[in-house]
Design a protein around this motif. Structure first.
Motif, mmCIF file in Angstrom:
data_model
loop_
_atom_site.group_PDB
_atom_site.id
_atom_site.type_symbol
_atom_site.label_atom_id
_atom_site.label_comp_id
_atom_site.label_asym_id
_atom_site.label_seq_id
_atom_site.Cartn_x
_atom_site.Cartn_y
_atom_site.Cartn_z
ATOM 1 N N THR A 153 0.832 -1.194 0.000
ATOM 2 C CA THR A 153 0.000 0.000 0.000
ATOM 3 C C THR A 153 0.864 1.241 0.000
ATOM 4 O O THR A 153 2.069 1.168 0.194
ATOM 5 C CB THR A 153 -0.964 0.035 1.209
ATOM 6 O OG1 THR A 153 -0.647 1.159 2.001
ATOM 7 C CG2 THR A 153 -0.831 -1.169 2.064
ATOM 8 N N TYR B 99 -13.410 4.932 1.152
ATOM 9 C CA TYR B 99 -12.882 3.597 0.941
ATOM 10 C C TYR B 99 -13.615 2.902 -0.206
ATOM 11 O O TYR B 99 -14.819 2.999 -0.316
ATOM 12 C CB TYR B 99 -12.998 2.751 2.205
ATOM 13 C CG TYR B 99 -14.200 3.098 3.033
ATOM 14 C CD1 TYR B 99 -14.051 3.859 4.172
ATOM 15 C CD2 TYR B 99 -15.461 2.707 2.649
ATOM 16 C CE1 TYR B 99 -15.146 4.214 4.924
ATOM 17 C CE2 TYR B 99 -16.559 3.067 3.403
ATOM 18 C CZ TYR B 99 -16.390 3.809 4.541
ATOM 19 O OH TYR B 99 -17.471 4.169 5.270
ATOM 20 N N CYS B 127 -8.257 7.187 2.423
ATOM 21 C CA CYS B 127 -8.777 5.850 2.118
ATOM 22 C C CYS B 127 -8.654 5.527 0.641
ATOM 23 O O CYS B 127 -8.200 4.465 0.261
ATOM 24 C CB CYS B 127 -10.243 5.766 2.492
ATOM 25 S SG CYS B 127 -10.484 5.535 4.214
ATOM 26 N N SER B 130 -4.631 5.410 -0.426
ATOM 27 C CA SER B 130 -3.776 4.283 -0.057
ATOM 28 C C SER B 130 -4.451 3.308 0.894
ATOM 29 O O SER B 130 -3.808 2.401 1.367
ATOM 30 C CB SER B 130 -2.512 4.818 0.612
ATOM 31 O OG SER B 130 -2.879 5.432 1.815
ATOM 32 N N GLY B 131 -5.696 3.484 1.200
ATOM 33 C CA GLY B 131 -6.343 2.628 2.179
ATOM 34 C C GLY B 131 -6.604 3.329 3.485
ATOM 35 O O GLY B 131 -7.526 2.971 4.180
ATOM 36 N N TYR B 135 -5.968 0.442 5.801
ATOM 37 C CA TYR B 135 -4.969 0.049 4.827
ATOM 38 C C TYR B 135 -4.623 -1.432 4.886
ATOM 39 O O TYR B 135 -4.068 -1.969 3.956
ATOM 40 C CB TYR B 135 -3.722 0.917 4.944
ATOM 41 C CG TYR B 135 -2.732 0.505 5.995
ATOM 42 C CD1 TYR B 135 -1.559 -0.127 5.630
ATOM 43 C CD2 TYR B 135 -2.969 0.744 7.332
ATOM 44 C CE1 TYR B 135 -0.641 -0.503 6.575
ATOM 45 C CE2 TYR B 135 -2.075 0.373 8.282
ATOM 46 C CZ TYR B 135 -0.914 -0.247 7.901
ATOM 47 O OH TYR B 135 -0.022 -0.634 8.838
ATOM 48 N N GLU B 136 -4.944 -2.084 6.004
ATOM 49 C CA GLU B 136 -4.661 -3.510 6.078
ATOM 50 C C GLU B 136 -5.945 -4.313 6.183
ATOM 51 O O GLU B 136 -5.967 -5.359 6.802
ATOM 52 C CB GLU B 136 -3.789 -3.803 7.288
ATOM 53 C CG GLU B 136 -2.397 -4.193 6.898
ATOM 54 C CD GLU B 136 -1.580 -4.561 8.099
ATOM 55 O OE1 GLU B 136 -0.475 -5.024 7.895
ATOM 56 O OE2 GLU B 136 -2.054 -4.401 9.238
ATOM 57 N N GLN B 142 -6.746 -1.632 -2.519
ATOM 58 C CA GLN B 142 -5.597 -0.733 -2.383
ATOM 59 C C GLN B 142 -5.191 -0.239 -3.764
ATOM 60 O O GLN B 142 -5.462 -0.867 -4.769
ATOM 61 C CB GLN B 142 -4.410 -1.463 -1.749
ATOM 62 C CG GLN B 142 -4.778 -2.347 -0.598
ATOM 63 C CD GLN B 142 -5.109 -1.563 0.634
ATOM 64 O OE1 GLN B 142 -4.674 -0.436 0.776
ATOM 65 N NE2 GLN B 142 -5.896 -2.140 1.510
ATOM 66 N N ASN B 143 -4.477 0.895 -3.775
ATOM 67 C CA ASN B 143 -3.890 1.441 -4.993
ATOM 68 C C ASN B 143 -4.907 1.578 -6.104
ATOM 69 O O ASN B 143 -4.835 0.942 -7.143
ATOM 70 C CB ASN B 143 -2.722 0.557 -5.454
ATOM 71 C CG ASN B 143 -1.591 0.612 -4.466
ATOM 72 O OD1 ASN B 143 -1.323 1.657 -3.894
ATOM 73 N ND2 ASN B 143 -0.958 -0.517 -4.241
#
Ligand code: SF4
Lengths: 158, 185
Positions: A153, B99, B127, B130-131, B135-136, B142-143
């Motif tokens: 990311t 998101y 969001c 990169s999230g 992000y996880e 993502q991206n």
């Protein structure tokens, strides 16, 4: 109706099935139930002990013990006691009877527990994923051994 | 695609009935716009485009609330010609405002396909860049820049409406300078 009466009534009705009861405070009690009889216990709670409100159903994963738990939080409109009812399942084939016939709002809770943990609710009217896309079915993302987290990311920022 | 075909009156074999019509030049819209890009007319077109960036009201996360605030009277995007539209078919700009979950991505792609070109994308909030706080997460994409041609990133969680307006102004500058990705899309 207070916490002690509830626990006594429950163990009196199901002596073999209810175990590990505990009165945590005046308004919180806890009990384990046998997985095969979860629906009957809920029926008794609703009909005789005024537990008319199912707050939530969720799952817990214990990979070390090779077990899974389904946790029901059940409350009442008539007395202040909230009951935490737990049923232990085997991790290899987690299956339990659906409580939708008793509490209609269990429908979506069970669908969500199913998509996130893979716990199958038998005789559920419509067991399909609630929030996750269909493709993610079978990944069970809230299990402890889930590996599919993204680790690439913010690439475009550094 | 895109080359001008012209046919002379005499000497045609006449495979295609349109080709056979004397003096007719057939072309595609790509050829016209390719031709216009080499002329000063493109500056005029870009001036018009940059001053009427209508965006699609399609809030996706908490940033979407700020996006709506930006479109309302207090921040008044109208003075830049930026007007919220409810239909993707009337919109020029898509705002990724929050998101993007794996479940929502197909719907977002579909909205993007429904928008007529030229069209631009703005990324609002951490969001979508990169999230962000997710992000996880197992369920977010993502991206997002690998999927859409994004012109401006507006960071923040959420970015203030002024920052979003600044993003729009940057996009206008890019369109004016012919450096944007959306026109070519
Ligand atoms: S960047 Fe922050 S405000 Fe925007 S959608 Fe994500 S969490 Fe919400």
């Amino acid at each position: 109706m207070d916490a002690r009466t509830i626990i006594e009534s429950l163990t009196g009705k199901f002596p073999e099935i209810i175990s590990e009861t505990e009165i945590e405070s005046e308004i919180r009690v806890r009990a384990h139930t046998d997985r095969a009889m979860a629906k009957e216990v809920c029926q008794y709670l609703k009909d005789s002990l005024q537990f008319g409100h199912l707050c939530s159903i969720c799952g817990v994963d214990y990979p070390k013990r090779n077990e899974m738990e389904v946790v029901y939080h059940i409350a009442s409109y008539d007395h202040p006691v909230v009951l935490t009812l737990k049923a232990v399942l085997s991790r290899d084939s987690p299956e339990i009877e659906s409580v939708v016939p008793v509490y209609w709002n269990a429908n979506w809770y069970e669908r969500e527990t199913y998509e996130l943990y893979g716990i199958v609710f038998k005789n559920h009217p419509d067991l399909r994923p609630l929030l996750l896309p269909e493709e993610m079915l079978g990944e069970w993302p809230l299990r402890k051994d889930y590996e599919g987290f993204p680790n690439k990311t913010a690439r475009n920022l550094v | 695609m895109g080359e001008i075909k012209s046919k002379k009156t005499s000497g045609t074999t006449g495979e295609d009935p349109i080709d056979a019509v004397p003096g007719v030049i057939t072309t595609t819209s790509g050829a016209i716009s390719n031709f216009l890009k080499k002329t000063k007319a493109q500056d005029l077109i870009n001036w018009g485009r940059k001053n009427s960036l209508w965006f699609m009201t399609q809030p996706m996360g908490c940033c979407g609330v700020e996006m709506i605030a930006m479109g309302c009277a207090h921040y008044d995007t109208d003075r830049f010609g930026i007007i919220p539209r409810n239909s993707p078919r009337q919109a020029d700009v898509m705002l990724i405002s929050g998101y993007v979950t794996k479940k929502y991505l197909p719907a977002l792609k579909r909205l993007w396909d429904q928008m007529p070109a030229p069209k631009w994308v703005l990324c609002l909030g951490d969001c979508s860049i990169s999230g962000g706080p997710f992000y996880e997460s197992y369920s977010t994409v993502q991206n997002i820049d690998e999927i859409f041609p994004i012109d401006v990133f507006v960071p923040g969680c959420p970015p203030r409406p002024e920052a979003m307006l600044q993003g729009f102004v940057e996009l206008q500058e890019k369109i004016k300078a012919k450096k944007d990705l959306g026109t070519e899309y």
